[in-house]
Write an enzyme that holds these catalytic residues in place. Structure first.
Site, PDB file in Angstrom:
ATOM      1  CG  ASP A 220      -1.855   1.102   1.401  1.00  0.00           C
ATOM      2  OD1 ASP A 220      -2.554   1.206   0.290  1.00  0.00           O
ATOM      3  OD2 ASP A 220      -1.889   2.007   2.257  1.00  0.00           O
ATOM      4  CD  GLU A 269      16.545 -14.579   3.145  1.00  0.00           C
ATOM      5  OE1 GLU A 269      15.981 -14.965   4.050  1.00  0.00           O
ATOM      6  OE2 GLU A 269      17.134 -13.711   3.305  1.00  0.00           O
TER       7      GLU A 269
END
Length: 553
Positions: A220, A269
């Site tokens: 956002d 990751e």
């Protein structure tokens, strides 16, 4: 006069996929506004249990992923975009166990879950902010926000001339005399992203949701985290608007990009191609492209496309510009027509062009729906990822006659800023023809639904040839199965009559008539799908007004 579809006139971009691309490059992503999608406990408010119960519907619809607007613990001053605890679920939506069950159920159906993250600001009930207020001026916790002394002899004036997106000053004075910055509502203090603790906290929040199984984040106000040094005055009396693209000292500062590089390293990751999606309002599509460079985010919303009028030349210009801007960074273009902050496109297209994305009039309902259906098929024919907003597959219009006493949009209660009519696109969607809330839940609904919505419900449209719901289902099935749609990045424009767009993509052709009259043109192939009654006689196709047709060639 009939004009013939000629050989390719221009090529916007070239290239095909030699191997399967990551899922998000051509995904269709469905936005769920939790409070308005499905109510699982009958209290009139949508919740996570309700969403989970409707996941099979989304699977059948044919989408690839679900984006959930905020469901975090919040006082709900701005419908959950004022977050008090980023690791907790607001009781109105359920519990953390409900969130875990929702993600697991979605994955079991082959759907991915994208959660909304709100990093520009928090709630004034957030522990950090409450403690900063208690500790007073000079507190280290105040450094995590933008506290400043005011101007004037007694500090009685705001520190600068910035205005809130929701209207009025972007500063509020606290009892000890200092002011704090809030680009949105006073209940939404902005974080100071120069502070290491803020950066550390959000990296931890990302890991929390990734560990729970989230497939990514819609970020956002991704363009708002970093403010210009010194918080300089704007020096302009122009009223700011949320959907504006002006250059401002609090939006689209270059410093945001290092933040998203650090976030990208975290997502990389994790297994499963997790994604970052930017809500970034920028002055140009070229500036938007900076957010999706190879080491930053994966996607950014294409707001230039959302705000384009129903006009063939305007649409082609924006499509060309969008694809060209993303080409240097290797990112897919995204396409969107509606969301929780703007007028639904079935209503936007029902009104004269140029009125913007916040409207107060219903307009010509039949015209708006016809154009909305045609715009959707055009959008789904373009390369890249498409975003759908809940209920648009039902052809829902905005509700423009909500009584003032039921409105909850914070900008509605301010004299300036955004128009304050976002509640109209947030009314709970109808599932059944009858019932107190048309199947939304066992009780009522937090915003009143129009009486006519029973005939727009999922029940009323399912299995009905030509209904908007069945059009969406058919279009998404074709897009999923046809190699020339979504995937790749090639768009070839063909010559066509004025007001008509004709684009070809790998054995597929899309024709869109944006005019108010039928157009005759050579049938370019076998008709696959159309939003209106296309006829083909002796090799000549008649494309009705405001209609899109898909063809195999």
């Amino acid at each position: 006069m009939t004009q013939h579809l000629a050989a390719p006139a221009t090529t916007t971009t070239t290239g095909t996929r030699a191997e399967p691309a990551p899922w998000w490059r051509d995904a269709v992503i469905y936005q769920v506004y939790p409070r308005s999608f499905a109510d699982g406990n009958g209290d009139g408010m949508g919740d996570l249990a309700g969403i989970r119960s409707r996941l099979p519907y989304l699977k059948e619809l044919g989408v690839d992923a679900v984006w959930l607007s905020p469901f975090y613990a919040s006082p709900q001053a701005d419908a959950g975009y004022d977050v008090a605890d980023y690791r907790a679920i607001d009781p109105m939506f359920g519990t953390l166990h409900d969130a875990d069950a929702l993600i697991r159920s979605a994955h079991g159906l082959g759907l991915r879950i994208i959660v909304d993250i709100v990093p520009n600001h928090c709630s004034d009930r957030h522990d950090w902010f409450r403690q900063a207020l208690r500790e007073g001026p000079g507190s280290r916790l105040r450094e995590r926000f933008h506290f400043r002394k005011g101007k004037g002899p007694d500090g009685e004036l705001p520190p600068n001339d910035w205005e809130s997106i929701f209207g009025g000053p972007a500063w509020t004075r606290v009892e000890d005399g200092e002011w704090y910055l809030h680009l949105f509502a006073p209940e939404q203090p902005d974080f100071n992203w120069e502070h290491p603790a803020v950066q550390d906290e959000f990296r931890s929040i990302l890991r929390f949701w990734l560990d729970l199984g989230a497939d990514g984040f819609r970020v956002d106000v991704a363009h708002g985290l970093v403010k210009a040094p010194g918080l300089p005055d704007i020096g302009s009396g122009d009223q700011l608007k949320l959907l504006g693209n002006d250059v401002m000292p609090f939006f689209d500062q270059d410093g945001v990009h290092e933040i998203y590089r650090s976030w990208r390293r975290i997502l990389d990751e994790y297994e499963g191609e997790r994604v970052l999606v930017a809500e970034a309002w920028t002055p140009t599509v070229e500036r938007t492209a900076l957010y999706v460079r190879p080491d930053e985010m994966h996607q950014a919303f294409n707001f230039q496309y959302l705000t384009t009028n129903w006009d063939a030349q305007e649409l082609r210009t924006v499509i060309d510009g969008s694809l060209a801007a993303m080409r240097p960074v290797g990112a897919p273009t995204t396409w969107v027509l509606s969301n929780h902050d703007v007028t639904r496109h079935a209503t936007r297209f029902a009104n004269p062009a140029g009125l913007g994305t916040q409207l107060r009039e219903q307009g010509d309902r039949e015209l708006g729906l016809r154009r909305a259906r045609a715009a959707t098929l055009l959008m789904l024919a373009l390369p890249g990822s498409a975003y759908l907003y809940q209920g648009e597959e039902l052809g829902l219009p905005d509700v423009t006659d909500l009584p003032d006493e039921v409105r909850q949009d914070p900008s509605f209660f301010r004299a300036e800023g955004q128009d304050g009519f976002r509640d109209g696109c947030r009314v709970p969607i109808p599932w059944t023809r009858e019932g107190v809330s048309y199947g939304f839940g066992a009780g009522g609904s937090w915003l009143p639904q129009p009486r006519a919505w029973g005939e727009l419900s999922v029940e009323a449209q399912s299995g009905v040839p030509g209904s908007t719901l069945e059009l969406y289902r058919a279009a998404l099935a074709v897009r999923r199965d046809h190699p020339g749609l979504g995937a790749g990045s090639m768009v070839t424009w063909l010559d066509a009559p004025d007001g008509v767009l004709a684009l070809a993509r790998d054995g597929f052709l899309c024709t869109t008539n944006t005019t108010g009259a039928p157009v005759r043109l050579p049938a370019p192939g076998t008709l696959l799908l159309a939003t209106g009654p296309v006829t083909v006689t002796d090799g000549v196709a008649v494309l009705p007004a405001d209609t899109t047709a898909w063809w195999t060639v």
